[in-house]
Enzyme design. Sequence first.
Site, PDB file in Angstrom:
ATOM      1  N   SER A  95     -11.089-127.120   7.098  1.00 51.95           N
ATOM      2  CA  SER A  95     -11.368-127.446   5.679  1.00 51.95           C
ATOM      3  C   SER A  95     -11.449-126.156   4.694  1.00 51.95           C
ATOM      4  CB  SER A  95     -12.068-128.238   5.595  1.00 51.95           C
ATOM      5  OG  SER A  95     -12.354-129.081   4.253  1.00 51.95           O
ATOM      6  N   ASN A 119      -6.811-128.456   9.413  1.00 50.51           N
ATOM      7  CA  ASN A 119      -7.142-129.507   7.977  1.00 50.51           C
ATOM      8  C   ASN A 119      -7.126-128.565   6.831  1.00 50.51           C
ATOM      9  OD1 ASN A 119      -8.708-130.707  10.681  1.00 50.51           O
ATOM     10  ND2 ASN A 119      -7.688-132.414   9.056  1.00 50.51           N
ATOM     11  N   HIS A 239      -9.551-136.179   8.828  1.00 51.48           N
ATOM     12  CA  HIS A 239     -10.211-134.736   8.308  1.00 51.48           C
ATOM     13  C   HIS A 239     -11.164-134.432   9.203  1.00 51.48           C
ATOM     14  CE1 HIS A 239     -10.560-131.886   5.544  1.00 51.48           C
ATOM     15  NE2 HIS A 239     -11.950-131.685   5.693  1.00 51.48           N
TER      16      HIS A 239
END
Length: 262
Positions: A95, A119, A239
């Site tokens: 992320s 991600n 995610h």
Amino acid sequence: MTSTTLPRSELAGLSAIEVGAGRPVLLLHGVGLQAEAWGAQIEMLSGGYHVIAPDMPGHGQSAGLSGQATLDDFVQAYIPVLKSLSEPALVVGHSMGAMIAFELAHRAAENVVGVVALNAIFKRSPEAAAAVQARANALDGITVPSPTPTLARWFDTSESPERRACDSWLRAVDPAAYKQAYTAFANGDGPKREALATLACPALFATGALEPNSTPAMSQAMAELAPFGRALIIEGAAHMMPMTHAPAVNDALLGLAQEVWP
């Protein structure tokens, strides 16, 4: 391991889990989490590698950054960690950590042998950009926001140890640090095309097939631009796939580690 707080050491100004011996693998987590989010990867990789998993500034046991920090400020916080290692590292980010990992590979190429972006976002749509900006703007930096909407984006509705761990970390993070990091994340749009095109090391861009924000199309586009890039789309994952789909993620990380260090 997700429910266990692991011992930390101080490393170049950040609190970090350090385990194992061998070639260095640097693991960078995302906003609102802490180093234990990499529990499954730490357990697997520490059998043959030196694993370093810092807490992001303002998260876990790491001190926060001052002022209205940008993504560049977060990147700069990790460069001393990278340079403190005995040799170039395989850098893995998830992320926002993936955004930072790519920037480290781009800016400190002499200290990076390979990069994995899990991600990761790349060129958000106008609708997605507006939504993440709205979420950042709604944070006041004083109260802990309810983790429920975040968990709904990250997981399905069923309870799990991974969901409960993320819930506890999101409730424990300092609200000012969370706002600071999330705002930096919201203001970013992923790597620049020219930076991807000049990336000199092997790069893996992986995401979940069910990921609504860091979409499969984003990972595939980044992989196509990077000279030594490849994409991996993990079926059934969303995610938090380093936690929910650890075997597939671990296999991919080990494969790249064995490629860069034959």
